[in-house]
Design an enzyme around this catalytic site. Structure first.
Site, short mmCIF file in Angstrom:
data_model
loop_
_atom_site.label_atom_id
_atom_site.label_comp_id
_atom_site.label_asym_id
_atom_site.label_seq_id
_atom_site.Cartn_x
_atom_site.Cartn_y
_atom_site.Cartn_z
N GLU A 51 -12.19 12.66 71.05
CA GLU A 51 -11.25 12.48 72.17
C GLU A 51 -11.94 12.73 73.50
OE1 GLU A 51 -8.30 11.15 72.01
OE2 GLU A 51 -7.95 11.26 69.85
N MET A 99 -13.93 7.86 63.01
CA MET A 99 -13.27 8.92 62.24
C MET A 99 -11.84 9.18 62.73
SD MET A 99 -15.23 10.24 59.86
CE MET A 99 -14.36 11.76 59.57
N ARG A 100 -11.49 8.68 63.91
CA ARG A 100 -10.20 9.01 64.51
C ARG A 100 -9.02 8.68 63.59
NH1 ARG A 100 -5.80 7.88 67.55
NH2 ARG A 100 -5.36 9.44 69.15
N LYS A 101 -8.99 7.49 63.06
CA LYS A 101 -7.85 7.09 62.22
C LYS A 101 -7.75 8.02 61.01
CE LYS A 101 -5.62 3.26 59.92
NZ LYS A 101 -5.60 1.83 59.65
#
Length: 143
Positions: A51, A99-101
């Protein structure tokens, strides 16, 4: 003339640098009873790192009127295309944002073996990314 929100970028760079300092502690061997807490801490570190990187990227893209990003991966690709950071960081940064999802939507079946190698690469990558952002701003804004 560009309006680059250096204040917000600098806040995120400071946070990113602090985060880099926390990564080694999250990689220490802990007693078995602490493994769940360790996994959760590692996931949160990754989430905050990605983020921060994408927030910084968005400020750079908006401030320098670069093309609009269509995804988190696109933010990284735009920055790379504009030579904001060196090419050798691209693969790790893309791996991070991909990797966010998994971290925010598919957390219930996250492969923890996928996290560990990325955490080992992040301190160097994020430090270089942070320095690259600072250097880019100095160069582009003549400060």
């Amino acid at each position: 003339m560009y309006y680059v929100n250096q204040n917000q970028i600098n806040k995120r760079l400071e946070f990113l640098n602090w985060l880099v300092e926390t990564i080694p502690e999250s990689l220490e061997n802990k007693p078995e009873s602490d493994k769940a807490i360790l996994f959760l801490a590692q996931e949160r570190i990754l989430h905050l790192a990605l983020e921060s990187v994408t927030d910084i990227g968005s400020y750079i893209i908006d401030g320098f009127l670069m093309r609009d990003a269509s995804s988190y991966e696109d933010i990284i690709e735009i920055l790379h295309g504009e030579k904001v950071f060196p090419s050798h960081l691209l693969e790790t940064l893309l791996g991070l944002v991909k990797m966010r999802k998994k971290l925010v939507q598919e957390y219930f079946h996250l492969d923890r073996n996928e996290i560990y190698p990325l955490l080992h690469e992040l301190p160097t990558t994020l430090s270089e990314f942070s320095n690259s952002i600072s250097n880019y701003l100095k160069h582009e804004l003549n400060t």
